[in-house]
Scaffold this active site. Sequence first.
Site, short mmCIF file in Angstrom:
data_model
loop_
_atom_site.label_atom_id
_atom_site.label_comp_id
_atom_site.label_asym_id
_atom_site.label_seq_id
_atom_site.Cartn_x
_atom_site.Cartn_y
_atom_site.Cartn_z
N ASP A 114 26.85 76.83 61.25
CA ASP A 114 27.95 77.54 60.59
C ASP A 114 28.62 78.63 61.42
OD1 ASP A 114 28.27 76.27 58.07
OD2 ASP A 114 26.30 77.02 57.51
N ASP A 179 31.06 69.88 55.45
CA ASP A 179 31.47 71.27 55.71
C ASP A 179 31.62 71.55 57.21
OD1 ASP A 179 29.64 70.62 53.64
OD2 ASP A 179 29.30 72.71 53.13
N1 GLY Z 1 29.02 75.38 53.45
C1 GLY Z 1 28.25 75.55 52.31
C2 GLY Z 1 28.99 75.49 51.05
O1 GLY Z 1 30.14 75.13 51.01
O2 GLY Z 1 28.40 75.81 50.04
#
Ligand code: GLY
Length: 421
Positions: A114, A179
Amino acid sequence: MKQMFVCAGILSLCLLGFTTRNSEADFVKENFKYANKQLKTMLQETGNKQNAFPRTINKAGKLVTTNMYDWTPGFFPGSLWNAYEYMEDTEMKTAARTWTEQLEPLKTFTGHHDLGFMMYCSYGNAYQQTGNDAYKNILVQSARSLSTRFNPTTGCIKSWNTFKSWHGNKTYNFPVIIDNMMNLELLFFASKVTGDTSYRHVAVSHAVNTMKYQIRKDYSSFHVVCYDTINGKVAGQETAQGYADNSTWSRGQAWGIYGFTMVYRETRDPRFLKTAQGMADFFIRHKNLPADKVPYWDFNANQAGYTPGVNSNARKVTQSYRDASAAAIVASALFELSTYVSGAKSKEYKNAAIKMLHSLGSDAYRAKPGTNGNFLLMHCVGSIPHNGEIDVPLVYADYYFLEALNRYDRLLKGESLFAKG
Ligand code: GLY
């Protein structure tokens, strides 16, 4: 005579356009004034506490923060930068700097994927607004760290270190979540500013594989695709935060729409535009999308043909929660997507984005000043399968709401969306 009617008609259409533009500009302004105030109250309440990044509220309505190693620390500084961009309030700029600079240690972090969210939403905005070279260098180092998670056999960046299936029978060691498309923006940035194309190659490879294995024929998306690192093949297509493996988790679809639109911006490869459009059309034309265009947390929750894994909390939840965060992400993405197509398609995307923004800016989703832990939006869902953050504010919903408002403002002024980039 006929000519006079035509002229009068054109004049009234122009006036109508002008009045609408003005009232829409007022809508944006009112939302930023509100956000500036709400963010300042949040700043007062958080004080100078280090390494405590706003995320949501608990059942008692109290602020919940995370340390910098969670996936969300970049969004609060990013919201401050978005508010500063519109309001040009120097107090906001000072706070945005302070909150951003706390994140510098993350530039060498490689613990999960992330880093794009963490660093591009904070330092990326900081660099765009200040041109400070130190910020650029931190972003490049962050891209280097993120690239270490790329595996040439799978052709993807590894998202989490492991993923335990909700079915209770497997643990995967190379999961990729939809994501992850969002983290690619950091890599494109690093290639642009250094001239080193290796970051870009990683991003494109990841996007191509995501397009192949994560997006279904109808342009809905799997949340998690797990790969075999020996032969590079797909070992599983499941969900972590959605209702079922074959359902469409609304925020996952939102990340895909935003991600593929951004990858098209960076590559101009028509395959990515087609994917972004397909995913957007799936979302905005779906029969289960409510009239206010704020989706339920999953497009298929509690429907026949969709079954959560035995260990998923989704089995116990029958209430149809909305997810305002998904609408905020999609609104921002659709403003951009509307600039890559023309005619009726462009209008459709732009109008859907405007509708979403007006819904989010209404009393149904926007909190009263001083309430909601000083977050802006209510009614988001973190993860129903994990039984966490259900019907709460979430810091990333606010971030994308503000980004979408800035994008709308630029479109209203006839400016390029990325003028400052
Ligand atoms: N990237 C984690 C979420 O969208 O909850």
